[in-house]
Design a protein around this motif. Structure first.
Motif, PDB file in Angstrom:
ATOM      1  N   TYR A   1       0.698  -1.200  -0.066  1.00 38.03           N
ATOM      2  CA  TYR A   1      -0.071  -0.055   0.098  1.00 38.03           C
ATOM      3  C   TYR A   1       0.745   1.308   0.107  1.00 38.03           C
TER       4      TYR A   1
ATOM      5  N   THR B   1      -1.689   0.810   7.132  1.00 38.47           N
ATOM      6  CA  THR B   1      -2.831   1.427   6.216  1.00 38.47           C
ATOM      7  C   THR B   1      -3.979   1.168   7.067  1.00 38.47           C
ATOM      8  N   ASN B   2      -4.299   0.303   7.720  1.00 39.42           N
ATOM      9  CA  ASN B   2      -5.500   0.180   8.441  1.00 39.42           C
ATOM     10  C   ASN B   2      -5.615   1.311   9.661  1.00 39.42           C
ATOM     11  N   SER B   3      -4.430   1.472  10.317  1.00 34.65           N
ATOM     12  CA  SER B   3      -4.710   2.804  11.343  1.00 34.65           C
ATOM     13  C   SER B   3      -4.723   3.972  10.630  1.00 34.65           C
ATOM     14  N   SER B   4      -3.870   4.166   9.524  1.00 38.50           N
ATOM     15  CA  SER B   4      -4.100   5.609   8.882  1.00 38.50           C
ATOM     16  C   SER B   4      -5.456   6.042   8.537  1.00 38.50           C
ATOM     17  N   PHE B   5      -6.241   4.678   7.845  1.00 36.71           N
ATOM     18  CA  PHE B   5      -7.660   4.939   7.593  1.00 36.71           C
ATOM     19  C   PHE B   5      -8.527   5.132   8.615  1.00 36.71           C
ATOM     20  N   PHE B   6      -8.215   4.418   9.618  1.00 36.90           N
ATOM     21  CA  PHE B   6      -9.168   4.394  10.850  1.00 36.90           C
ATOM     22  C   PHE B   6      -8.886   5.948  11.428  1.00 36.90           C
TER      23      PHE B   6
ATOM     24  N   THR C   1      -8.035   8.646   9.928  1.00 38.03           N
ATOM     25  CA  THR C   1      -8.452   9.599   8.914  1.00 38.03           C
ATOM     26  C   THR C   1     -10.121   9.713   8.759  1.00 38.03           C
ATOM     27  N   VAL C   2     -10.699   8.522   8.734  1.00 39.88           N
ATOM     28  CA  VAL C   2     -11.796   8.417   8.386  1.00 39.88           C
ATOM     29  C   VAL C   2     -12.957   8.376   9.386  1.00 39.88           C
ATOM     30  N   THR C   3     -12.661   7.652  10.485  1.00 43.84           N
ATOM     31  CA  THR C   3     -13.379   7.650  11.658  1.00 43.84           C
ATOM     32  C   THR C   3     -13.164   8.915  12.477  1.00 43.84           C
TER      33      THR C   3
END
Length: 154
Positions: free
Chosen positions: A65, A79-84, A86-88
């Motif tokens: 990624y 990747t999962n922590s970055s999206f968590f 930023t999004v959540t």
């Protein structure tokens, strides 16, 4: 963060993409038996100790990624922590906070008070806005001598 990793390999990626665009991969064999095959013994195909250690933790068809190009588990976790985050946290909780934050400039309060005062004045039989809002006796105007030749526009 992934763009920083990508920027370090930008010339390499640009050269690779350019070379793939100029290469034409054409199969010229008519039948399967015309294609050459190569038999590799199982002992020779097994990776050595150093090569096996470098391939641990990566699957065969893994595509990074962009956060970590060597370790698949670390790349997936980042990747999962970055999206968590930023999004959540930023988008969902930030939007909820912005939607329910009190009126900082008290515009809603001022409008409600204006409507209440207007209703009170109408019920009392007064004009909505009095022309004598300020008592004329309290207003101090300059005399004609003090004004001199000053132009007054009404």
């Amino acid at each position: 963060m992934s763009s920083l990793v990508r920027m370090s390999n930008a010339p390499l990626v640009r050269n690779l993409v350019h070379s793939l665009r100029t290469v034409r991969l054409i199969s010229s064999s008519q039948k399967n038996r015309d294609a050459a095959t190569l038999d590799i013994p199982k002992k020779a195909a097994a990776p050595s100790g150093a090569a096996a250690a470098s391939s641990v933790g990566t699957s065969r068809n893994w595509v990074s990624y962009g956060f970590d190009r060597q370790d698949e588990a670390h790349d997936r976790n980042v990747t999962n922590s970055s999206f968590f985050f930023t999004v959540t946290l930023c988008l969902v909780l930030g939007t909820a906070y912005w939607a329910y934050v009190p009126d900082p400039q008290l515009q809603d309060w001022a409008q409600r008070e204006a409507y209440l005062e207007l209703r009170r004045r109408e019920a009392a039989g007064l004009e909505p806005i009095s022309k004598d809002f300020i008592d004329p006796a309290q207003i101090v105007l300059p005399s004609d001598e003090e004004l001199g030749n000053t132009e007054i526009v009404i």
